[in-house]
Design an enzyme around this catalytic site. Structure first.
Site, PDB file in Angstrom:
ATOM      1  N   LYS A  14      27.805 -53.103  -0.081  1.00 38.47           N
ATOM      2  CA  LYS A  14      27.446 -54.523  -0.115  1.00 38.47           C
ATOM      3  C   LYS A  14      28.650 -55.417   0.218  1.00 38.47           C
ATOM      4  O   LYS A  14      29.803 -54.971   0.186  1.00 38.47           O
ATOM      5  CB  LYS A  14      26.882 -54.854  -1.501  1.00 38.47           C
ATOM      6  CG  LYS A  14      25.518 -54.189  -1.784  1.00 38.47           C
ATOM      7  CD  LYS A  14      25.041 -54.513  -3.207  1.00 38.47           C
ATOM      8  CE  LYS A  14      23.619 -54.013  -3.458  1.00 38.47           C
ATOM      9  NZ  LYS A  14      23.190 -54.289  -4.861  1.00 38.47           N
TER      10      LYS A  14
ATOM     11  N   PHE B 175      16.165 -63.120 -10.008  1.00 36.36           N
ATOM     12  CA  PHE B 175      17.412 -62.901  -9.267  1.00 36.36           C
ATOM     13  C   PHE B 175      17.208 -62.799  -7.757  1.00 36.36           C
ATOM     14  O   PHE B 175      18.178 -62.599  -7.013  1.00 36.36           O
ATOM     15  CB  PHE B 175      18.135 -61.662  -9.806  1.00 36.36           C
ATOM     16  CG  PHE B 175      17.371 -60.351  -9.680  1.00 36.36           C
ATOM     17  CD1 PHE B 175      17.389 -59.623  -8.505  1.00 36.36           C
ATOM     18  CD2 PHE B 175      16.643 -59.853 -10.752  1.00 36.36           C
ATOM     19  CE1 PHE B 175      16.710 -58.411  -8.391  1.00 36.36           C
ATOM     20  CE2 PHE B 175      15.950 -58.645 -10.664  1.00 36.36           C
ATOM     21  CZ  PHE B 175      15.981 -57.927  -9.469  1.00 36.36           C
TER      22      PHE B 175
ATOM     23  N   ARG C  75      21.641 -41.776  -6.282  1.00 39.43           N
ATOM     24  CA  ARG C  75      21.566 -42.677  -7.450  1.00 39.43           C
ATOM     25  C   ARG C  75      22.491 -42.190  -8.565  1.00 39.43           C
ATOM     26  O   ARG C  75      23.090 -42.987  -9.284  1.00 39.43           O
ATOM     27  CB  ARG C  75      20.115 -42.765  -7.972  1.00 39.43           C
ATOM     28  CG  ARG C  75      19.122 -43.381  -6.996  1.00 39.43           C
ATOM     29  CD  ARG C  75      19.241 -44.880  -6.875  1.00 39.43           C
ATOM     30  NE  ARG C  75      18.728 -45.578  -8.023  1.00 39.43           N
ATOM     31  CZ  ARG C  75      18.387 -46.865  -7.995  1.00 39.43           C
ATOM     32  NH1 ARG C  75      18.481 -47.578  -6.865  1.00 39.43           N
ATOM     33  NH2 ARG C  75      17.963 -47.467  -9.079  1.00 39.43           N
TER      34      ARG C  75
ATOM     35  N   THR D 238      22.425 -49.835 -12.388  1.00 30.80           N
ATOM     36  CA  THR D 238      22.521 -51.150 -11.733  1.00 30.80           C
ATOM     37  C   THR D 238      23.662 -51.982 -12.329  1.00 30.80           C
ATOM     38  O   THR D 238      24.430 -52.604 -11.594  1.00 30.80           O
ATOM     39  CB  THR D 238      21.184 -51.901 -11.906  1.00 30.80           C
ATOM     40  OG1 THR D 238      20.125 -51.053 -11.446  1.00 30.80           O
ATOM     41  CG2 THR D 238      21.182 -53.193 -11.105  1.00 30.80           C
TER      42      THR D 238
ATOM     43  N   ARG E  30      29.545 -47.560  -9.106  1.00 36.19           N
ATOM     44  CA  ARG E  30      29.387 -48.896  -9.705  1.00 36.19           C
ATOM     45  C   ARG E  30      30.272 -49.073 -10.937  1.00 36.19           C
ATOM     46  O   ARG E  30      30.801 -50.155 -11.188  1.00 36.19           O
ATOM     47  CB  ARG E  30      27.915 -49.145 -10.041  1.00 36.19           C
ATOM     48  CG  ARG E  30      27.086 -49.473  -8.787  1.00 36.19           C
ATOM     49  CD  ARG E  30      25.616 -49.436  -9.074  1.00 36.19           C
ATOM     50  NE  ARG E  30      24.813 -50.061  -8.029  1.00 36.19           N
ATOM     51  CZ  ARG E  30      23.485 -49.994  -7.994  1.00 36.19           C
ATOM     52  NH1 ARG E  30      22.820 -49.332  -8.929  1.00 36.19           N
ATOM     53  NH2 ARG E  30      22.829 -50.586  -7.008  1.00 36.19           N
TER      54      ARG E  30
ATOM     55  N   HIS F 151      24.093 -50.423  -2.604  1.00 34.70           N
ATOM     56  CA  HIS F 151      22.664 -50.196  -2.764  1.00 34.70           C
ATOM     57  C   HIS F 151      22.410 -48.726  -2.451  1.00 34.70           C
ATOM     58  O   HIS F 151      22.990 -48.187  -1.507  1.00 34.70           O
ATOM     59  CB  HIS F 151      21.867 -51.067  -1.777  1.00 34.70           C
ATOM     60  CG  HIS F 151      20.420 -50.679  -1.694  1.00 34.70           C
ATOM     61  ND1 HIS F 151      19.478 -51.166  -2.565  1.00 34.70           N
ATOM     62  CD2 HIS F 151      19.767 -49.811  -0.875  1.00 34.70           C
ATOM     63  CE1 HIS F 151      18.291 -50.629  -2.262  1.00 34.70           C
ATOM     64  NE2 HIS F 151      18.452 -49.811  -1.245  1.00 34.70           N
TER      65      HIS F 151
HETATM   66  N1  UDP Z   1      20.202 -57.596  -9.488  1.00 33.88           N
HETATM   67  C1  UDP Z   1      20.668 -58.763 -10.075  1.00 33.88           C
HETATM   68  N2  UDP Z   1      20.271 -59.059 -11.363  1.00 33.88           N
HETATM   69  C2  UDP Z   1      19.448 -58.250 -12.077  1.00 33.88           C
HETATM   70  C3  UDP Z   1      18.974 -57.075 -11.469  1.00 33.88           C
HETATM   71  C4  UDP Z   1      19.373 -56.774 -10.192  1.00 33.88           C
HETATM   72  O1  UDP Z   1      21.414 -59.515  -9.446  1.00 33.88           O
HETATM   73  O2  UDP Z   1      19.133 -58.561 -13.223  1.00 33.88           O
HETATM   74  C5  UDP Z   1      20.617 -57.259  -8.099  1.00 33.88           C
HETATM   75  C6  UDP Z   1      21.637 -56.141  -8.037  1.00 33.88           C
HETATM   76  O3  UDP Z   1      22.532 -56.411  -6.949  1.00 33.88           O
HETATM   77  C7  UDP Z   1      20.768 -54.934  -7.761  1.00 33.88           C
HETATM   78  C8  UDP Z   1      19.704 -55.519  -6.847  1.00 33.88           C
HETATM   79  O4  UDP Z   1      19.488 -56.846  -7.371  1.00 33.88           O
HETATM   80  O5  UDP Z   1      21.487 -53.888  -7.173  1.00 33.88           O
HETATM   81  C9  UDP Z   1      18.383 -54.779  -6.826  1.00 33.88           C
HETATM   82  O6  UDP Z   1      17.908 -54.631  -8.145  1.00 33.88           O
HETATM   83  P1  UDP Z   1      17.313 -53.237  -8.659  1.00 33.88           P
HETATM   84  O7  UDP Z   1      16.717 -53.487  -9.989  1.00 33.88           O
HETATM   85  O8  UDP Z   1      16.456 -52.644  -7.602  1.00 33.88           O
HETATM   86  O9  UDP Z   1      18.635 -52.364  -8.871  1.00 33.88           O
HETATM   87  P2  UDP Z   1      19.204 -51.111  -8.041  1.00 33.88           P
HETATM   88  O10 UDP Z   1      18.041 -50.343  -7.499  1.00 33.88           O
HETATM   89  O11 UDP Z   1      20.082 -51.680  -6.941  1.00 33.88           O
HETATM   90  O12 UDP Z   1      19.999 -50.334  -9.046  1.00 33.88           O
HETATM   91 MG    MG Z   2      16.362 -50.912  -6.477  1.00 29.05          MG
END
Ligand code: UDP
Ligand code: MG
Length: 139
Positions: free
Chosen positions: A9, A57, A85, A91, A102, A115
């Site tokens: 990212k 978000f 993952r 996340t 992360r 991502h």
């Molecule tokens: N995100 C955020 N706030 C939240 C949850 C997610 O800003 O509360 C952002 C974060 O960059 C995350 C992306 O949105 O990676 C996609 O969210 P997802 O829940 O799909 O998480 P991921 O699959 O990336 O772990």
């Molecule tokens: Mg996701």
């Protein structure tokens, strides 16, 4: 499914972390089938993340992913989506397991450096979003 999509990212690209992150992922056993750098506009970012439309978000996320260049890579490994993952971690970097990407480099739940396709959210759609079949090399 033995392929998945990685995005480094804009926060990580700006901090010059792309090489370290790729090394960690390749050392974990992934092969890069295709890779490129690009700068998404808001329309493209919004489309990529359309699954999150309506969440609080979403607007922030679309702005963030289009705030600078990203590196996108199609990766191959046995059970690639699940495996990536695991290497990437949760996340929220504070909740991500020690030494995951992360956990090491993420600075907030939003600015979490990478991502990785979710196994249950159609990784192939995400690969197709960025790569034509002929741009992926099976070797
Ligand atoms: N995100 C955020 N706030 C939240 C949850 C997610 O800003 O509360 C952002 C974060 O960059 C995350 C992306 O949105 O990676 C996609 O969210 P997802 O829940 O799909 O998480 P991921 O699959 O990336 O772990
Ligand atoms: Mg996701």
């Amino acid at each position: 499914m033995d392929k998945t999509l990685l995005i480094i990212k804009p926060d990580a690209v700006k901090r010059n972390l792309s090489g370290k992150i790729l090394k960690q992922i390749m050392d974990a056993g992934f092969t890069v089938l295709g890779m490129k750098m690009l700068w998404l506009n808001k329309e493209q970012g919004g489309k990529f993340y359309e699954i999150h439309k309506g969440k609080e978000f979403y607007d922030w996320l679309v702005n963030f992913i289009s705030s600078g260049p990203v590196v996108v890579a199609c990766l191959r490994a046995p059970d690639a989506p699940q495996k990536l993952r695991g290497v990437v971690g949760a996340t929220d970097p504070k909740k991500a397991a020690p030494n995951t990407v992360r956990n090491l480099y993420g600075t907030s739940v939003g600015e979490n450096v990478v991502h990785a396709s979710a196994p249950d959210e159609n990784p192939q759609r995400e690969i197709d979003f960025f790569f034509k079949a002929e741009d992926l090399y099976e070797y």
